[in-house]
Design a protein around this motif. Structure first.
Motif, short mmCIF file in Angstrom:
data_model
loop_
_atom_site.label_atom_id
_atom_site.label_comp_id
_atom_site.label_asym_id
_atom_site.label_seq_id
_atom_site.Cartn_x
_atom_site.Cartn_y
_atom_site.Cartn_z
N PRO A 228 -58.12 -31.34 -11.84
CA PRO A 228 -58.21 -31.74 -13.26
C PRO A 228 -57.60 -30.74 -14.23
O PRO A 228 -57.12 -31.12 -15.30
N LEU A 229 -57.60 -29.45 -13.87
CA LEU A 229 -57.05 -28.43 -14.76
C LEU A 229 -55.58 -28.13 -14.45
O LEU A 229 -54.99 -27.24 -15.06
N LYS A 230 -55.02 -28.89 -13.51
CA LYS A 230 -53.60 -28.78 -13.18
C LYS A 230 -53.19 -27.36 -12.76
O LYS A 230 -52.14 -26.85 -13.16
N LEU A 231 -54.04 -26.75 -11.95
CA LEU A 231 -53.73 -25.43 -11.38
C LEU A 231 -53.01 -25.67 -10.05
O LEU A 231 -53.52 -25.40 -8.96
N ASP A 232 -51.79 -26.17 -10.17
CA ASP A 232 -51.07 -26.68 -9.00
C ASP A 232 -50.56 -25.59 -8.07
O ASP A 232 -50.25 -25.87 -6.91
N ASP A 233 -50.44 -24.37 -8.56
CA ASP A 233 -49.93 -23.28 -7.72
C ASP A 233 -51.04 -22.48 -7.05
O ASP A 233 -50.78 -21.45 -6.43
N THR A 234 -52.28 -22.94 -7.20
CA THR A 234 -53.43 -22.28 -6.58
C THR A 234 -53.90 -23.12 -5.40
O THR A 234 -54.27 -24.29 -5.58
N ILE A 235 -53.87 -22.53 -4.21
CA ILE A 235 -54.22 -23.28 -3.00
C ILE A 235 -55.12 -22.43 -2.09
O ILE A 235 -55.06 -21.19 -2.14
N PRO A 236 -55.94 -23.07 -1.26
CA PRO A 236 -56.81 -22.31 -0.37
C PRO A 236 -56.01 -21.53 0.67
O PRO A 236 -54.98 -22.00 1.17
#
Length: 452
Positions: A228-236
């Motif tokens: 929802p916050l569009k933190l697309d470059d943050t991944i597990p």
């Protein structure tokens, strides 16, 4: 493993050119920024200057301004041997900053009355066969896990744990396997009567949350925070092969038994999956700065929960520092800041939000070699913040550099605290090669003064 090697793990932190812009809705104005172009140039110059003075391979940084504009910069190399320039979009393991994503999910559960922060953890796990083997098991509250006042020792300080990581680098660890390294160990202090940072606190909190919700926590973070916050470059960080992760450079004599390049033939030397809720993500400085602003402006969960998250207890991370529920609280020349630092072998990260300025900053480096960092990542944030909040003329900047007396870098304005800096160094011999190091470890914390 020797006692000296064992102690190194507990002495690391939290943790601690390209440009791009993103515009969003406008919050109240606060930061004194005359133009984004001039600010870009000052920030780039400062980051380049720090790399040339200190010698780290590369770094990225980002600032989110009050009006939502993002400035992202980079310096140096992402791969020294290949000569690959660092890009602002490069991903780096963010270490204990990952706690902030899990804490956000937990704040939602508290708001929904699914978790009582002051309930004893025995409410949820007293039926586990291992429960009474856990130190302070009967007296710990959920809140004490999140603010590190439980007295639980750090499982990552166990020689057995680091040996197991090296022996089987492909192993996927279960939470219970991680927790087992603290079974039958003495507590560091009675629950609620001290402060000691430990990833184990968040591992146990994560175990409890998954038991309550019957859902994987990574899934909850993706659905409630990242997407929802569009933190697309943050991944597990759940495997040895991680998309977009750049090369890291681990310190000599690392307590994890390796040094230098952290990625060989596309694989990380150990499995980052073992970090789980103690950290567990890779990200970019841009995403981290955006996340800090979103989180501490109350957009990750019901805003009424912010005072609960930010209610701090004294922490051993620096003079006057506090720790809330997954948040480091510091008093700076630019007002209070909320954020977190992160360390993972070969990488250092830091993100901070300055509420008086409505501005967030983040920085990431692709080394944890203290001799090439020469200062805690919190200081890097402050040096960059100075360019945002208190810009100086080129002549003033040159005078500051010429009269540099602060651990190899320009002094901060209006510094009211002691010039000694919280310093955690890997060994006594390292103190001769590091003029001023300062890190709070993902795996523990202690303090000393700036080594001279």
């Amino acid at each position: 493993m020797s006692t000296n090697s064992k102690s190194k793990v507990g002495l690391l932190l939290f943790f601690l050119s390209s440009l791009s812009f993103v515009a969003t809705a406008q919050p109240p104005p606060a930061a004194r920024v005359e133009s984004t172009t001039g600010l870009q140039q000052r920030l780039q110059h400062k980051l380049d200057e720090l790399r040339l003075k200190n010698g780290f391979p590369g770094a990225t940084a980002a600032v989110v301004l009050p009006d939502g504009q993002v400035i992202s910069i980079s310096t140096g190399l992402s791969d020294v041997e290949a000569g690959t320039p660092m890009k602002s979009t490069d991903r780096i393991l963010a270490g204990s900053i990952g706690k902030t994503y899990f804490a956000a999910v937990m704040m939602r559960l508290v708001h929904e009355k699914k978790i009582d922060l002051d309930a004893k953890i025995s409410r949820w796990i007293s039926d586990e066969p291992w429960f009474h083997r856990f130190p302070n098991a009967d007296t710990i509250t959920f809140r004490q896990l999140l603010n590190h006042t439980s007295g639980i020792p750090e499982h990552a300080e166990s020689p057995e744990f680091t040996a197991a990581l090296r022996k089987d680098p492909d192993k996927n660890w279960t939470p219970l396997e991680l927790l087992s390294f603290t079974f039958d160990k003495p507590a560091k202090f009675p629950a609620g009567q001290g402060w000691s940072y430990a990833d184990t606190n968040f591992i146990l909190a994560g175990y409890i949350v998954e038991k309550i919700t019957h859902r994987p926590l990574y899934e909850q973070v993706r659905e409630q925070v990242l997407r929802p916050l569009k933190l697309d470059d943050t991944i597990p960080s759940v495997s040895r092969t991680l998309p977009g992760l750049i090369q890291g450079y681990s310190m000599p004599n690392s307590p994890f038994g390796f040094s230098g390049r952290t990625i060989h033939e596309g694989k990380f030397v150990i499995n980052p999956q073992a970090e789980w809720t103690g950290g567990g993500f890779l990200s970019t400085s841009t995403d981290l700065a955006r996340w800090a602003k979103l989180l501490y402006e109350g957009q990750a969960f019901d805003k009424s929960m912010l005072p609960t998250m930010e209610a701090g207890v004294p922490a051993k991370t620096g003079k006057g520092d506090e720790y809330g529920l997954g948040v480091q609280i510091r008093h700076t020349p630019f007002g209070i800041s909320y954020g977190h630092g992160g360390w993972f072998p070969g990488y250092l990260s830091e993100m901070e939000y300055f509420p008086e300025k409505h501005t967030a900053l983040a920085v990431q480096l692709n080394t944890d070699d203290f001799s090439k960092v020469k200062g805690r990542t919190h200081n890097y944030i402050l040096w960059l913040a100075q360019e945002v909040f208190e810009p100086t003329s080129p002549q003033q900047s040159q005078r500051r550099s010429a009269n540099d007396q602060f651990c190899g870098n320009p002094p901060l304005p209006r510094r009211t605290e002691s010039q000694s800096v919280f310093s955690i160094l890997p060994s006594a011999s390292a103190r001769h090669s590091i003029s001023c190091g300062a890190f709070v470890s993902d795996f523990g914390a202690s303090s000393s003064t700036c080594a001279k």
